[in-house]
Design an enzyme around this catalytic site. Structure first.
Site, PDB file in Angstrom:
ATOM      1  N   SER A 177      -2.766  -0.634   5.564  1.00 23.02           N
ATOM      2  CA  SER A 177      -2.179  -1.733   6.321  1.00 23.02           C
ATOM      3  C   SER A 177      -1.814  -1.237   7.706  1.00 23.02           C
ATOM      4  O   SER A 177      -1.577  -0.028   7.899  1.00 23.02           O
ATOM      5  CB  SER A 177      -0.898  -2.209   5.617  1.00 23.02           C
ATOM      6  OG  SER A 177      -0.194  -3.119   6.435  1.00 23.02           O
ATOM      7  N   TYR A 189       7.306  -0.477   1.485  1.00 17.20           N
ATOM      8  CA  TYR A 189       5.889  -0.884   1.515  1.00 17.20           C
ATOM      9  C   TYR A 189       5.118   0.001   2.510  1.00 17.20           C
ATOM     10  O   TYR A 189       4.035   0.502   2.205  1.00 17.20           O
ATOM     11  CB  TYR A 189       5.801  -2.358   1.913  1.00 17.20           C
ATOM     12  CG  TYR A 189       4.413  -2.876   2.175  1.00 17.20           C
ATOM     13  CD1 TYR A 189       3.534  -3.164   1.129  1.00 17.20           C
ATOM     14  CD2 TYR A 189       3.960  -3.121   3.488  1.00 17.20           C
ATOM     15  CE1 TYR A 189       2.257  -3.660   1.376  1.00 17.20           C
ATOM     16  CE2 TYR A 189       2.690  -3.613   3.734  1.00 17.20           C
ATOM     17  CZ  TYR A 189       1.848  -3.886   2.683  1.00 17.20           C
ATOM     18  OH  TYR A 189       0.582  -4.378   2.929  1.00 17.20           O
TER      19      TYR A 189
END
Ligand SMILES: NC(=O)c1ccc[n+]([C@@H]2O[C@H](COP(=O)([O-])OP(=O)(O)OC[C@H]3O[C@@H](n4cnc5c(N)ncnc54)[C@H](O)[C@@H]3O)[C@@H](O)[C@H]2O)c1
Length: 265
Positions: free
Chosen positions: A141, A154
């Site tokens: 990401s 995350y």
């Protein structure tokens, strides 16, 4: 690696980018094993694809190592081989700072995003190494190379996926297995809802900015595999932040911090 006639395993194939990866890989002539934790999503993608035995679906939680260990046999029994894995399944965390986040959330987010990717990679790699040509695409990401306040756990998991994949790339350089890392920016999926991350209007990785359509994201990732790209930046925001982070790292962190103030937490 060209996808035509290859067997591709796609995690998180039931929704969002994973669903588009499944549909587009089939269109490119691949046989696909779609894996997801949600049976109803797998049924939906199978009905949309209408691909007969070129698509198999597998109910599995990638964080459960014993279940993952059963998957190569299932996939090979159906398709005869496995050439490529796309580790796309992932969840975000609720938008909560590290000081406030519960250990239950920490464990879940690390288990799915990082351990899940490791489980899949370690389990399938011996099979890929036996093929004439193989490929691993891991979905990290933009949040794996620049911090998003409220998503630090995350981000840590996705940074782990990035380094894991860079290590794999180096280890597998002299083998038949190619390795790619996808770094999506903000993509228009239901990841917030699907992750049980609360009820917010802004999207996970982009703080409510314009998002890229999941179909466009999937095309960029599959093109990346077919061109054997190491880094696959998905979206202009991911490309821009990668550039900004290198030329002005502190400024880049502050820039994101300001954007994330729009998200209540
Ligand atoms: N949407 C974004 O803005 C964005 C940005 C950067 C990176 N990503 C990453 O892209 C990937 C795909 O995200 P998306 O936006 O398409 O999300 P999504 O929620 O639309 O799809 C994710 C899929 O993974 C499945 N899944 C979740 N946990 C699982 C588990 N433990 N085992 C098996 N399947 C599981 C879900 O059921 C779902 O079908 C994720 O890894 C995510 O972290 C998303």
């Amino acid at each position: 690696m060209k996808l035509q006639e290859k067997v591709v395993v796609i995690t998180g194939g039931g929704n969002g980018m994973g669903r588009e990866l499944v549909l587009q890989a089939l269109k490119r002539g691949a046989r696909v094993a779609a894996l997801d934790i949600r049976q109803e999503s797998l049924d939906e993608v199978a009905s949309i694809a209408n691909a007969g035995d070129r698509l198999s679906t597998h109910l599995a939680n990638i964080a459960e190592r014993d279940r993952v260990a059963e998957l190569p046999d299932e996939v090979i029994a159906h398709h005869g081989a496995v050439d490529c894995i796309i580790n796309n399944a992932g969840i975000i965390q609720p938008f909560v700072d590290v000081s406030e986040v519960g250990f239950d959330i920490v464990d879940r987010v690390i288990n799915v995003n990082l351990h899940g990717t490791i489980n899949m990679t370690k389990t399938f790699l011996p099979h890929l190494l036996k093929r004439p040509e193989g490929h691993v695409l891991n979905v990290s990401s933009m949040g794996g190379f620049i911090p998003f306040p409220g998503q630090s756990i995350y981000g840590a998991a996705k940074a782990g996926v990035k380094l894991l994949t860079e290590g794999l790339y180096a280890e597998l350089l002299e083998t038949n297995v190619g390795v790619s890392i996808a770094m999506p920016g903000a993509i228009g999926t239901d990841i917030v809802k699907n992750s049980g991350a609360g009820d917010i209007s802004a999207d996970a990785d982009g703080g409510g900015h314009k998002t890229l359509a999941p179909a466009d994201a999937a095309k960029i990732m599959l093109d990346g595999i077919e061109r054997n790209r190491f880094y696959i930046y998905v979206g202009s925001d991911a490309k821009f932040m990668s550039f900004l982070r290198r030329i002005a790292p502190q400024w880049a962190v502050r820039f994101i911090q300001k954007q994330m103030k729009n998200i209540a937490r």
